[in-house]
Design a protein around this motif. Sequence first.
Motif, PDB file in Angstrom:
ATOM      1  N   ALA A 283       0.783  -1.232   0.000  1.00 53.77           N
ATOM      2  CA  ALA A 283       0.000   0.000   0.000  1.00 53.77           C
ATOM      3  C   ALA A 283       0.820   1.291   0.000  1.00 53.77           C
ATOM      4  O   ALA A 283       0.262   2.347  -0.261  1.00 53.77           O
ATOM      5  CB  ALA A 283      -0.925   0.024   1.217  1.00 53.77           C
ATOM      6  N   ARG A 284       2.121   1.251   0.272  1.00 55.81           N
ATOM      7  CA  ARG A 284       2.876   2.485   0.453  1.00 55.81           C
ATOM      8  C   ARG A 284       3.054   3.228  -0.869  1.00 55.81           C
ATOM      9  O   ARG A 284       2.906   2.690  -1.955  1.00 55.81           O
ATOM     10  CB  ARG A 284       4.225   2.218   1.100  1.00 55.81           C
ATOM     11  CG  ARG A 284       5.214   1.442   0.261  1.00 55.81           C
ATOM     12  CD  ARG A 284       6.645   1.780   0.644  1.00 55.81           C
ATOM     13  NE  ARG A 284       6.997   3.120   0.200  1.00 55.81           N
ATOM     14  CZ  ARG A 284       8.218   3.630   0.345  1.00 55.81           C
ATOM     15  NH1 ARG A 284       9.171   2.944   0.939  1.00 55.81           N
ATOM     16  NH2 ARG A 284       8.489   4.856  -0.093  1.00 55.81           N
ATOM     17  N   GLN A 285       3.401   4.519  -0.765  1.00 48.92           N
ATOM     18  CA  GLN A 285       3.633   5.362  -1.925  1.00 48.92           C
ATOM     19  C   GLN A 285       5.131   5.477  -2.187  1.00 48.92           C
ATOM     20  O   GLN A 285       5.949   5.340  -1.283  1.00 48.92           O
ATOM     21  CB  GLN A 285       3.040   6.748  -1.688  1.00 48.92           C
ATOM     22  CG  GLN A 285       1.536   6.744  -1.478  1.00 48.92           C
ATOM     23  CD  GLN A 285       1.018   8.134  -1.166  1.00 48.92           C
ATOM     24  OE1 GLN A 285       1.208   9.068  -1.924  1.00 48.92           O
ATOM     25  NE2 GLN A 285       0.369   8.268  -0.023  1.00 48.92           N
ATOM     26  N   THR A 315      -7.008  -2.010  -7.154  1.00 49.98           N
ATOM     27  CA  THR A 315      -6.031  -2.943  -6.595  1.00 49.98           C
ATOM     28  C   THR A 315      -4.601  -2.487  -6.851  1.00 49.98           C
ATOM     29  O   THR A 315      -3.673  -2.995  -6.229  1.00 49.98           O
ATOM     30  CB  THR A 315      -6.236  -4.341  -7.201  1.00 49.98           C
ATOM     31  OG1 THR A 315      -6.172  -4.253  -8.625  1.00 49.98           O
ATOM     32  CG2 THR A 315      -7.568  -4.931  -6.783  1.00 49.98           C
ATOM     33  N   ALA A 317      -2.152  -0.029  -6.020  1.00 49.67           N
ATOM     34  CA  ALA A 317      -1.927   1.037  -5.041  1.00 49.67           C
ATOM     35  C   ALA A 317      -0.784   1.954  -5.449  1.00 49.67           C
ATOM     36  O   ALA A 317      -0.710   3.100  -4.989  1.00 49.67           O
ATOM     37  CB  ALA A 317      -1.630   0.422  -3.672  1.00 49.67           C
ATOM     38  N   ARG A 467     -10.286  -2.261  -2.259  1.00 52.49           N
ATOM     39  CA  ARG A 467      -9.512  -3.089  -3.174  1.00 52.49           C
ATOM     40  C   ARG A 467      -9.391  -4.531  -2.713  1.00 52.49           C
ATOM     41  O   ARG A 467      -9.028  -5.406  -3.477  1.00 52.49           O
ATOM     42  CB  ARG A 467      -8.124  -2.495  -3.366  1.00 52.49           C
ATOM     43  CG  ARG A 467      -7.236  -2.535  -2.133  1.00 52.49           C
ATOM     44  CD  ARG A 467      -5.835  -2.036  -2.445  1.00 52.49           C
ATOM     45  NE  ARG A 467      -5.862  -0.660  -2.848  1.00 52.49           N
ATOM     46  CZ  ARG A 467      -5.613   0.351  -2.025  1.00 52.49           C
ATOM     47  NH1 ARG A 467      -5.336   0.127  -0.768  1.00 52.49           N
ATOM     48  NH2 ARG A 467      -5.640   1.588  -2.462  1.00 52.49           N
ATOM     49  N   ARG A 468      -9.725  -4.808  -1.461  1.00 51.39           N
ATOM     50  CA  ARG A 468      -9.514  -6.161  -0.963  1.00 51.39           C
ATOM     51  C   ARG A 468     -10.419  -7.168  -1.651  1.00 51.39           C
ATOM     52  O   ARG A 468     -10.036  -8.310  -1.893  1.00 51.39           O
ATOM     53  CB  ARG A 468      -9.755  -6.221   0.549  1.00 51.39           C
ATOM     54  CG  ARG A 468      -8.827  -5.339   1.359  1.00 51.39           C
ATOM     55  CD  ARG A 468      -7.381  -5.597   1.085  1.00 51.39           C
ATOM     56  NE  ARG A 468      -7.001  -6.974   1.364  1.00 51.39           N
ATOM     57  CZ  ARG A 468      -5.815  -7.488   1.111  1.00 51.39           C
ATOM     58  NH1 ARG A 468      -4.897  -6.750   0.540  1.00 51.39           N
ATOM     59  NH2 ARG A 468      -5.550  -8.736   1.404  1.00 51.39           N
TER      60      ARG A 468
END
Length: 554
Positions: A283-285, A315, A317, A467-468
Amino acid sequence: MSVTPLDPAGGGDVRRVRGNDYRVLQPPDLFTPELRVSVIIPAYGAQEKLDLVLQGLARQTYPAELTEIIVVDNGSSPPLRLPEGTAARLIVCDRPGRANARNAGLAEAKGDVIHWLDSDVVLTPGAVEAHMRWHHAAPYLSVTGYIRFTSAPLPAELPEDLEAAFEPAEPHTWLVGLVERTNGLIGHTARPFSLHVGGATSVGRRLVEAAGPMDDDLILGQDTEMGYRLAQAGAVFIPEPRARAYHLGPTMRMREQQRIDRVSHAFVADRIPAYQWLRTHPARQWKVPYVTAVVDGTAGYEAVRASVDALLAATVADLSVVVVGPWDTLDRDRRAPLKDPNLDLVLVHGHYEHEARVRLAATEEVDPSTPFVLRLPAGWAPGEDSLARLLALARNEALGLVEVLLRESPEGVVSARLERVSAFARARLVARPDESLDDVVDEVSGVRWVDAETYDFSDEPGELVGRRSAYKARVRAETEAARLAKEAERLREQVAKWRDEAARWRKSTVELRREVGTLRRELHAAQRDQRARRGMRAILAGRMKRALGRRTRN
């Protein structure tokens, strides 16, 4: 045979390479040298090695009047010097680091081609010419020579026979392995830019200007990171085995590979989205996103929100969204906000002002290092896994453009576009003024149209569940696919076993037939013998009968 070089500034028709299949260029061995090359050598200490490198450059077969040599002293103590009679310039870069030294040399360079060279790499006499024959064929190439690593004692003067002095030497096993695995980099490979190594690589000046100088914020990995930006600018990467060189001693990577990778990977993951294997966090940017979506922010609050929110729930990210609009013209201090003619813009601005993955911009500001750009009409929402599927299609088929047909009417076609940035950069390098850029992208990479329903795009977006759900559905599908693949493999093994068994039965049947044939022949022979014996007994019995009859009469 000679070839006229193409205008490095882009004039004339430029031969087009699809993907990285540079075989279409076919540069001749004999050509008329016209391009100027700047050889940039960052150096820190090791004067004795630098002297040998400069001696090797003095022996090059490429014309000296078209060769500029710039040595950058990166803070050596004592300061470096140029041997007497050397046709080179010496400049000083006080900022430590090879990237800073190379950038200092680049700022001074006047050549049409930039040739990076390390201060401990001795070129064989034809190396620069081998590089330059490619650059005379097209202005968007990055050419890398073959380096061998020698541990031989350093000679006081460079001998005529370099092989006799420096062999046996070890090949650059990583480079050779990359080239062999990818059929000379002409096969489908996601990272041809990895070929860009600073020790012995030349690049067209126009490409360097488009990509920008080396990243001096990186501790390690600057060569690869610049190679990635060159790829984004449209570069073709070529290994040239005739451009041979000797590295005087081992490299730091050869001595400390694991420690270097540890440091390098911590930084390059932020800057090279193609290294997805380093981006394992779900999930990180990252500094450079893998894909940037562009949405028109002036299309109405509800329409913009439907598209942007759907993108943020995808999904994928590793994504940023640019919402384009005249944000600097907004006046949010009005006393009657409901009567504000720009109310929808105010709502869009307020809704996404603090969302880290959304940037409100006046123009389509997309980082050129971003691999993919999705241009999505406001009001259309992709499904949770739509973007992931489009990206997979583009990657698997090396496409430069995937266009999603959203609506077709007499007024025209409405579509969403997933663009590969490097393919469009290449197309702009080679396109004629009257050509459609999409047509050129199709020629240098590939274009595919898909329909909205297949890829779950809708102008009536449903509830966003996160998104899960799509991720779990995709995992289930991948798990089922893996199970089916395993079952297929088991069945293939069973079929192979049955085939072997059938072959054994066929062999046994043949052997049995042979044995039956032999027994039949023996039986027939025995039957013939038996008939013959019966006939003989009958003859003998007749004879005895006749003999007894004669005896009785007498």
